[in-house]
Design a protein around this motif. Structure first.
Motif, mmCIF file in Angstrom:
data_model
loop_
_atom_site.group_PDB
_atom_site.id
_atom_site.type_symbol
_atom_site.label_atom_id
_atom_site.label_comp_id
_atom_site.label_asym_id
_atom_site.label_seq_id
_atom_site.Cartn_x
_atom_site.Cartn_y
_atom_site.Cartn_z
ATOM 1 N N HIS A 151 3.182 -92.983 42.315
ATOM 2 C CA HIS A 151 2.816 -92.983 40.897
ATOM 3 C C HIS A 151 1.570 -93.858 40.778
ATOM 4 C CE1 HIS A 151 4.329 -91.678 37.014
ATOM 5 N NE2 HIS A 151 4.053 -92.866 36.488
ATOM 6 N N ASP A 152 0.401 -93.261 41.008
ATOM 7 C CA ASP A 152 -0.732 -94.070 41.451
ATOM 8 C C ASP A 152 -2.043 -93.485 40.929
ATOM 9 O OD1 ASP A 152 -2.508 -95.641 42.925
ATOM 10 O OD2 ASP A 152 -1.334 -95.501 44.776
ATOM 11 N N TYR A 153 -2.831 -94.333 40.236
ATOM 12 C CA TYR A 153 -4.152 -93.897 39.782
ATOM 13 C C TYR A 153 -5.053 -93.522 40.949
ATOM 14 C CZ TYR A 153 -3.098 -95.344 35.017
ATOM 15 O OH TYR A 153 -2.544 -95.454 33.773
ATOM 16 N N LEU A 154 -4.809 -94.075 42.103
ATOM 17 C CA LEU A 154 -5.601 -93.726 43.283
ATOM 18 C C LEU A 154 -5.455 -92.241 43.612
ATOM 19 C CD1 LEU A 154 -7.367 -95.379 45.343
ATOM 20 C CD2 LEU A 154 -5.414 -95.216 46.893
ATOM 21 N N ILE A 155 -4.279 -91.692 43.354
ATOM 22 C CA ILE A 155 -4.052 -90.254 43.512
ATOM 23 C C ILE A 155 -4.646 -89.492 42.333
ATOM 24 C CG2 ILE A 155 -2.280 -88.453 43.577
ATOM 25 C CD1 ILE A 155 -2.406 -89.898 46.170
ATOM 26 N N TRP A 156 -4.362 -89.946 41.139
ATOM 27 C CA TRP A 156 -4.726 -89.190 39.930
ATOM 28 C C TRP A 156 -6.235 -89.059 39.745
ATOM 29 C CZ3 TRP A 156 -0.914 -92.820 37.006
ATOM 30 C CH2 TRP A 156 0.396 -92.459 37.340
ATOM 31 N N ARG A 157 -7.016 -90.005 40.261
ATOM 32 C CA ARG A 157 -8.462 -89.906 40.075
ATOM 33 C C ARG A 157 -9.043 -88.737 40.874
ATOM 34 N NH1 ARG A 157 -11.354 -94.901 43.310
ATOM 35 N NH2 ARG A 157 -10.542 -94.444 45.394
ATOM 36 N N GLU A 189 -7.379 -96.343 30.855
ATOM 37 C CA GLU A 189 -7.261 -96.059 32.283
ATOM 38 C C GLU A 189 -8.074 -94.826 32.685
ATOM 39 O OE1 GLU A 189 -4.092 -98.577 30.830
ATOM 40 O OE2 GLU A 189 -4.737 -96.570 30.200
ATOM 41 N N SER A 190 -8.156 -93.847 31.780
ATOM 42 C CA SER A 190 -8.876 -92.608 32.093
ATOM 43 C C SER A 190 -10.377 -92.802 32.133
ATOM 44 C CB SER A 190 -8.526 -91.529 31.062
ATOM 45 O OG SER A 190 -7.148 -91.218 31.108
ATOM 46 N N LEU A 191 -10.861 -93.927 31.615
ATOM 47 C CA LEU A 191 -12.293 -94.228 31.642
ATOM 48 C C LEU A 191 -12.659 -95.250 32.722
ATOM 49 C CD1 LEU A 191 -12.852 -94.417 27.788
ATOM 50 C CD2 LEU A 191 -13.910 -92.740 29.328
ATOM 51 N N THR A 192 -11.656 -95.886 33.336
ATOM 52 C CA THR A 192 -11.937 -96.952 34.306
ATOM 53 C C THR A 192 -11.260 -96.677 35.646
ATOM 54 O OG1 THR A 192 -10.079 -98.239 33.380
ATOM 55 C CG2 THR A 192 -12.292 -98.714 32.530
ATOM 56 N N LYS A 193 -9.935 -96.763 35.682
ATOM 57 C CA LYS A 193 -9.235 -96.499 36.945
ATOM 58 C C LYS A 193 -9.503 -95.086 37.434
ATOM 59 C CE LYS A 193 -5.546 -99.891 36.337
ATOM 60 N NZ LYS A 193 -4.073 -100.134 36.274
ATOM 61 N N ILE A 194 -9.630 -94.168 36.502
ATOM 62 C CA ILE A 194 -10.131 -92.826 36.804
ATOM 63 C C ILE A 194 -11.517 -92.738 36.166
ATOM 64 C CG2 ILE A 194 -9.767 -90.347 36.557
ATOM 65 C CD1 ILE A 194 -6.807 -90.905 36.155
ATOM 66 N N PRO A 195 -12.579 -92.699 36.937
ATOM 67 C CA PRO A 195 -13.924 -92.656 36.332
ATOM 68 C C PRO A 195 -14.244 -91.235 35.844
ATOM 69 C CG PRO A 195 -14.116 -92.617 38.713
ATOM 70 C CD PRO A 195 -12.636 -92.768 38.411
ATOM 71 N N THR A 196 -13.489 -90.794 34.844
ATOM 72 C CA THR A 196 -13.575 -89.389 34.431
ATOM 73 C C THR A 196 -14.979 -88.973 34.002
ATOM 74 O OG1 THR A 196 -11.268 -89.620 33.715
ATOM 75 C CG2 THR A 196 -12.430 -87.620 33.067
ATOM 76 N N PRO A 197 -15.734 -89.780 33.231
ATOM 77 C CA PRO A 197 -17.097 -89.342 32.899
ATOM 78 C C PRO A 197 -17.953 -89.052 34.125
ATOM 79 C CG PRO A 197 -16.425 -91.126 31.455
ATOM 80 C CD PRO A 197 -15.374 -91.019 32.510
ATOM 81 N N THR A 198 -17.865 -89.909 35.143
ATOM 82 C CA THR A 198 -18.631 -89.666 36.368
ATOM 83 C C THR A 198 -18.132 -88.411 37.074
ATOM 84 O OG1 THR A 198 -19.062 -92.032 36.668
ATOM 85 C CG2 THR A 198 -19.275 -90.637 38.607
#
Length: 527
Positions: free
Chosen positions: A508-514, A330-339
């Motif tokens: 509780h949402d990846y939309l927030i966490w990204r 999820e940290s590499l997709t839903k949250i595009p952390t590298p970008t």
């Protein structure tokens, strides 16, 4: 049925001798002095089914107030040994009753008042109150036999949720579905729970309205005609996943390339939502990704670990940060952390950062390892950290090393740092599951991490905590995520720990966490 006053002449000789006093609704009866044990009887113009409410003002004296039959038999205690001012209420049953006031001390006076009477004909549920003016208007049109076609055409053009701003500035968001048969549920609602949409009459309009903050951001799905399956409450609850899908009238699917409507959420963002400026590629230099497999004899499993090196990485740069992030998929997709890191580093918002994304071998392993598992914390400290240092050549500095995660990952970030503060000096926790406690924890000792903080000295770590305003639902029978995060913040502050705390108008949402990941990194290490 005859009123009680109308049959006063038929009361028993005891009641008649004491002189039952007729009480009129809305008219106070000032009583005379009574000795301890002395009684007074009262009757009303009421019939079976009437709802009566009243007040007894007794000053310093003490009283019992009972319902009794006309023969003096006890029916119900309304007030027990009361003093001062006390309210009571009851429904008159089919047989006539009296109210008997009994002094439990010598009193100089009292006031007894029937403040309200509601007849059976007046006992009606309140009319539906609509938060949304648009829904109120449509309900009136449907009741008058009007069509919904024009309404749905406008909805398709505008998109959903429907947003209205009241004169006082209150924002009303209305979620809509067209044409379900038996139910529609909202998955990811501002209430923090699954919500049932309401239907306007027998029309094809299903809706649910909420008053929301002006900076709301959330992702959601709608589930039409969720089956009522037999089984446990949990089994019935998760049945929502069988039909949950994107909102067909929402213009912002997420992810846009989801394989089907069940694989996509719908996005709702108000103009006041905090910016998330680092998500999209901006042409900045890209870091590299290296995937390695890491086997742990202690944990008895093997997992994929992805190492991100920033563009132009210099392992000797003492300004480098080292970020460990749980839930790699999820940290590499839903949250595009590298970008996000590419952009933040290129724009000078944070120093160059090596990031390590730690995958879960499986759902069972995640539930076993992330919640305060000392063996997993030791794996992080004794095996993974040395491996990353060896692979990257980075100079390790605990004060520039941060553990980050969402939900259980937030919990793991905190508990690993508490076990090994000499290696991991910073925590970036997003909606951490601080309601969690080990199985068998007594009910009065829940919130395991807060208990650790209360009972032991806190090592010199720095903490970024965040939670969503909509994360209000109780978790496994314990307090909510937002409540337990607030509690933990207070506990850490009481121990003089450096804490940065943020709340977001979301769930509780990846939309927030990204967006939170960049907020947290800037708060802890921003230039």
């Amino acid at each position: 049925m005859m009123g009680l006053a109308a049959i006063a002449g038929s009361f028993s000789s005891a009641a008649a001798d004491d002189g039952a006093i007729a009480l009129a609704v809305g008219k106070a009866h000032p009583g005379v002095a009574l000795s301890n044990g002395q009684t007074a009887l009262f009757t009303t113009e009421a019939v079976g089914g009437d709802y009566l409410k009243g007040t007894l003002e007794s000053g310093s004296g003490r009283f019992d107030l009972d319902l009794v039959t006309q023969n003096g038999e006890h029916l119900r205690r309304l007030l027990n040994n009361t003093s001062g001012t006390a309210d009571f209420q009851f429904v008159v049953e089919s047989d006539p009753v009296l109210m008997r006031l009994t002094a439990r001390s010598d009193v100089t006076g009292y006031t007894l008042t029937l403040t309200n009477k509601v007849t059976p004909e007046q006992q009606k549920p309140p009319e539906r109150v609509y938060l949304s003016s648009a829904m109120e208007k449509m309900a009136a049109e449907v009741a008058a036999g009007g069509s919904t076609d024009t309404f749905w055409k406008k909805v398709a053009e505008q998109g959903t949720p429907l947003v209205e701003t009241k004169e006082d500035g209150t924002v009303i968001a209305t979620f809509l579905w067209r044409g379900a048969t038996k139910n529609v549920r909202l998955f990811g609602s501002p209430s923090g729970d699954h919500e049932n949409l309401e239907r306007i009459g027998s029309s094809d309009i299903w809706f649910k309205s909420f008053a929301v903050p002006a900076d709301t951001r959330l992702s959601y799905q709608l589930a039409p005609d969720v089956p009522d399956v037999p089984g446990t409450a949990r089994e019935r609850r998760v049945a929502i996943l069988s039909t949950a899908q994107e909102d067909p009238f929402n213009h912002h699917p997420w992810p846009a390339d989801g394989i089907d409507r069940f694989d996509r959420d719908s996005v709702f963002e108000l103009p006041g939502a905090p910016p998330q400026p680092y998500l999209a590629e901006r042409g900045n230099p890209k870091g590299s990704l290296q995937k390695i497999m890491v086997k742990s004899e202690t944990l008895g499993n093997e997992r994929e670990v992805t190492i991100y090196r920033p563009a132009g990485f210099d392992p000797a740069n003492r300004e480098n940060l080292l970020l460990f992030m749980f839930d790699a998929a999820e940290s590499l997709t839903k949250i595009p952390t590298p970008t996000v890191l590419d952009n933040m580093i290129a724009e000078g918002k944070i120093p160059p950062t090596v990031a390590v994304f730690i995958a879960n071998p499986g759902p069972d392993a995640r539930a076993r390892e992330l919640p305060a598992n000392p063996a997993f914390a030791d794996f992080m400290a004794e095996q993974l950290l040395p491996l990353v240092i060896s692979e990257t050549g980075i100079t390790h500095d605990p004060s520039r090393t941060v553990l980050a995660g969402m939900s259980y990952g937030g919990l793991a970030s905190m508990t690993v740092a508490l076990r090994h503060p000499e290696l991991f000096g910073n925590v970036l926790s997003m909606s951490g599951s601080y309601w969690w406690s080990p199985p068998g924890t007594p009910a009065d000792r829940q919130e395991y991490v807060a208990s650790l903080i209360a009972e032991k000295p806190v090592p010199p770590i720095r903490v970024f905590l965040s939670a969503g305003l909509f994360e209000t639902g109780a978790s496994r029978g314990v307090a909510s995520i937002i409540d337990t995060n607030r509690h933990l913040r207070n506990m850490l502050l009481a121990k003089n720990t450096q804490v940065i705390y943020r709340e977001y108008a979301g769930g509780h949402d990846y939309l927030i966490w990204r967006g939170t990941i960049s907020d947290g990194l800037i708060a802890l290490f921003g230039n």
